[in-house]
Design a protein around this motif. Sequence first.
Motif, PDB file in Angstrom:
ATOM      1  N   ILE A 417       0.804  -1.138   0.069  1.00  0.00           N
ATOM      2  CA  ILE A 417       0.218   0.333  -0.227  1.00  0.00           C
ATOM      3  C   ILE A 417       1.031   1.608   0.184  1.00  0.00           C
ATOM      4  O   ILE A 417       0.089   1.810  -0.778  1.00  0.00           O
ATOM      5  CB  ILE A 417      -1.176   0.067   1.537  1.00  0.00           C
ATOM      6  CG1 ILE A 417      -1.874  -1.252   1.013  1.00  0.00           C
ATOM      7  CG2 ILE A 417      -1.705   1.281   1.418  1.00  0.00           C
ATOM      8  CD1 ILE A 417      -2.871  -1.180   2.662  1.00  0.00           C
ATOM      9  N   LEU A 418       1.780   1.221   0.622  1.00  0.00           N
ATOM     10  CA  LEU A 418       2.635   1.990   0.889  1.00  0.00           C
ATOM     11  C   LEU A 418       3.637   2.718  -0.496  1.00  0.00           C
ATOM     12  O   LEU A 418       3.180   4.276  -1.030  1.00  0.00           O
ATOM     13  CB  LEU A 418       4.048   2.306   1.602  1.00  0.00           C
ATOM     14  CG  LEU A 418       5.520   3.608   2.131  1.00  0.00           C
ATOM     15  CD1 LEU A 418       5.262   4.342   2.505  1.00  0.00           C
ATOM     16  CD2 LEU A 418       6.537   2.651   2.495  1.00  0.00           C
ATOM     17  N   ALA A 419       4.554   1.642  -1.294  1.00  0.00           N
ATOM     18  CA  ALA A 419       4.390   1.795  -2.483  1.00  0.00           C
ATOM     19  C   ALA A 419       3.456   1.957  -3.828  1.00  0.00           C
ATOM     20  O   ALA A 419       3.602   2.942  -4.446  1.00  0.00           O
ATOM     21  CB  ALA A 419       5.023   0.489  -2.949  1.00  0.00           C
ATOM     22  N   ALA A 420       2.441   1.500  -4.000  1.00  0.00           N
ATOM     23  CA  ALA A 420       1.250   2.239  -4.711  1.00  0.00           C
ATOM     24  C   ALA A 420       0.791   2.951  -4.221  1.00  0.00           C
ATOM     25  O   ALA A 420       0.928   3.847  -5.018  1.00  0.00           O
ATOM     26  CB  ALA A 420      -0.320   1.006  -4.499  1.00  0.00           C
ATOM     27  N   PHE A 465       8.512  17.268  -3.424  1.00  0.00           N
ATOM     28  CA  PHE A 465       7.154  16.415  -3.260  1.00  0.00           C
ATOM     29  C   PHE A 465       7.188  15.202  -3.093  1.00  0.00           C
ATOM     30  O   PHE A 465       6.638  14.636  -2.730  1.00  0.00           O
ATOM     31  CB  PHE A 465       7.008  16.892  -4.416  1.00  0.00           C
ATOM     32  CG  PHE A 465       5.963  16.364  -5.533  1.00  0.00           C
ATOM     33  CD1 PHE A 465       4.782  16.913  -5.390  1.00  0.00           C
ATOM     34  CD2 PHE A 465       5.907  15.547  -6.416  1.00  0.00           C
ATOM     35  CE1 PHE A 465       3.542  16.449  -5.544  1.00  0.00           C
ATOM     36  CE2 PHE A 465       4.997  14.325  -6.606  1.00  0.00           C
ATOM     37  CZ  PHE A 465       3.579  15.598  -6.587  1.00  0.00           C
ATOM     38  N   ALA A 466       8.674  14.489  -3.420  1.00  0.00           N
ATOM     39  CA  ALA A 466       8.628  12.682  -3.235  1.00  0.00           C
ATOM     40  C   ALA A 466       8.210  12.126  -1.320  1.00  0.00           C
ATOM     41  O   ALA A 466       7.851  11.935  -1.138  1.00  0.00           O
ATOM     42  CB  ALA A 466       9.965  12.323  -2.895  1.00  0.00           C
ATOM     43  N   PHE A 470       5.548  10.047  -0.096  1.00  0.00           N
ATOM     44  CA  PHE A 470       5.861   8.960   0.770  1.00  0.00           C
ATOM     45  C   PHE A 470       4.628   8.736   1.807  1.00  0.00           C
ATOM     46  O   PHE A 470       4.177   7.797   1.982  1.00  0.00           O
ATOM     47  CB  PHE A 470       7.098   8.844   1.372  1.00  0.00           C
ATOM     48  CG  PHE A 470       7.739   8.055   2.629  1.00  0.00           C
ATOM     49  CD1 PHE A 470       7.861   7.210   2.048  1.00  0.00           C
ATOM     50  CD2 PHE A 470       7.143   8.771   3.770  1.00  0.00           C
ATOM     51  CE1 PHE A 470       8.300   6.145   3.403  1.00  0.00           C
ATOM     52  CE2 PHE A 470       7.471   7.284   4.638  1.00  0.00           C
ATOM     53  CZ  PHE A 470       7.609   6.591   4.523  1.00  0.00           C
ATOM     54  N   MET A 471       4.390  10.565   2.165  1.00  0.00           N
ATOM     55  CA  MET A 471       3.758  10.128   3.137  1.00  0.00           C
ATOM     56  C   MET A 471       2.172  10.151   2.870  1.00  0.00           C
ATOM     57  O   MET A 471       1.304   9.647   3.976  1.00  0.00           O
ATOM     58  CB  MET A 471       3.406  11.659   3.822  1.00  0.00           C
ATOM     59  CG  MET A 471       4.375  12.109   5.264  1.00  0.00           C
ATOM     60  SD  MET A 471       4.816  10.741   6.161  1.00  0.00           S
ATOM     61  CE  MET A 471       3.545  10.599   7.309  1.00  0.00           C
ATOM     62  N   HIS A 472       1.543  10.558   1.699  1.00  0.00           N
ATOM     63  CA  HIS A 472       0.456   9.825   1.100  1.00  0.00           C
ATOM     64  C   HIS A 472       0.322   8.100   1.286  1.00  0.00           C
ATOM     65  O   HIS A 472      -0.308   8.134   1.028  1.00  0.00           O
ATOM     66  CB  HIS A 472       0.485  10.766   0.000  1.00  0.00           C
ATOM     67  CG  HIS A 472      -0.839  10.201  -1.323  1.00  0.00           C
ATOM     68  ND1 HIS A 472      -2.044  10.300  -0.725  1.00  0.00           N
ATOM     69  CD2 HIS A 472      -1.055   8.753  -1.449  1.00  0.00           C
ATOM     70  CE1 HIS A 472      -2.862   9.174  -1.712  1.00  0.00           C
ATOM     71  NE2 HIS A 472      -2.389   9.162  -2.161  1.00  0.00           N
TER      72      HIS A 472
END
Length: 519
Positions: A417-420, A465-466, A470-472
């Motif tokens: 889920i984090l990677a997606a 932005f990266a 990541f936090m998203h």
Amino acid sequence: MDSTERAGLSAAQRWLLTLSCLAVALVIASMAALYTALPEIAAATGASQRQLTWIVDGYTLALACLVLPAGALGDRFGRRKMLIAGLIVFSLASAAPILLDTPIWLIVARAAAGVGAALVMPSTLSLLTAGFPKERRGNAVGLWAGIAGAGAVLGILGSGLLLEHWSWMSIFVAMTVAGLALSVASCTVPESVDGSRPAFDLWGALSAALAVGSIVVAAVEAPERGWSDPLVIGLFAAGVLAGGIFALIEVRVDHPLLDVRLFADRGFGSGTASVTVQFLVSFGVFMLLVQFLQLILGYRPLMSALAMAPMIVPMVAISAMAPWLAERLGLRLPTLVGLVTIGAALIAMSRLDVDSGYVDVLAPLLIMSTGLGLCTAPATAAIIAGTPVEKHGVAAAVNDAAREVGAAVGIAIAGSILAAGYSDRIAPVLPRLPEAAREPVGDSLAAALHVTERAGPQAEPLAAFAKEAFMHGAQQSAFAVGCVALVAALLIGAWAPGRRRGSRKPSAAEVPEPTSAPR
């Protein structure tokens, strides 16, 4: 038992409890100890991201596959023998990377260490249950469960301390020395064995290993390949099929590796499910938190480990008294409240953003560890209480297998889920980047920050932005794992037994004395 022993634990019991807790802490800590060292290992050995994954998960895979037959071997041949043998194998395998440090040898060594850990884990718990009188067994199991639950944080903390002064090799040196020291110390505890010495269930052991192994490999491969990949689906299907074959074998053989009818016992079944969910949540969250602390807050490995260390306090403290609560309230209430508390903490954690500080992380972390402390020990005690004393090695192995499978699935869910989420949010900026930077920036925040550091100040907007991307993904991952905990709380809470009315419910510690005294 004399007055001194009635007033407290004997010296031999205190030593057994200390040794068992140290041994289980070592093998659990080893699961997470390399988290903070992976970037350094990659730089030193040239390991790819896929190889790094298997350096960590090769240990978990071997441990998960073999822990159930290892528990049965301990029942038949002696739990102390298995503990000593396991610690020696663990130590030798941990020493191998000191001489053989290529990625492939690291993976092989970690898998071999997992074999040793599989012999150690069930032996520690079954030695405790055999070595303590029934009125003190619950407290001993509670402390053991609390230490086991905190083992991953201890591993991250220990590796952070070592990396502050030495290279990643020091982690393997420390594990080797600790394992050898504990193997020598284990010679001082009394032996414990199932006096009936039943025949070993070979086909049950093979089908169990295939079932657990297929599910764990599928969970490990899912973040890389995707949950709909044919190999992942095939592995999950193979695991379910092997599990069905295992169940058929176990109801037909005279001396089953695991009497699957035990799962009909509400305490045993719900306790196993609860332990699985606890480790699913814990290891999923640890993976998120280590990256948040290092990549967003900019902590060094030692500082990130120290930042997570406070969660040990409520987890261990509450685990020590949780069996007393379960004795009076039944398994249902501690399980329900504990899992709901964990789920609520993760939902709160999903609100963290790039501007959040350490205090914003600490509050939900302490709440989560409180929930873990409340439900960990009662679940383990219920598993032990649901089996005959002479089969406590297998019961301990069920408890351990549930932990390993839960950890692997938790890492897979949180990681995928984090990677997606990261990939979805970072994708719009990739076409505007130089071609050489697109792949690393699209892979992970760690790689993106490495690119922006080399590019200089003009790349700061991309770094910001990266981090937001990541936090998203981290927010979505924490929310999903929190929802898993809340749904599990309702299902397991409804299944778990409550307090018996009309008579006091026996304590989880109040199980029959061993039929054969420890030798």
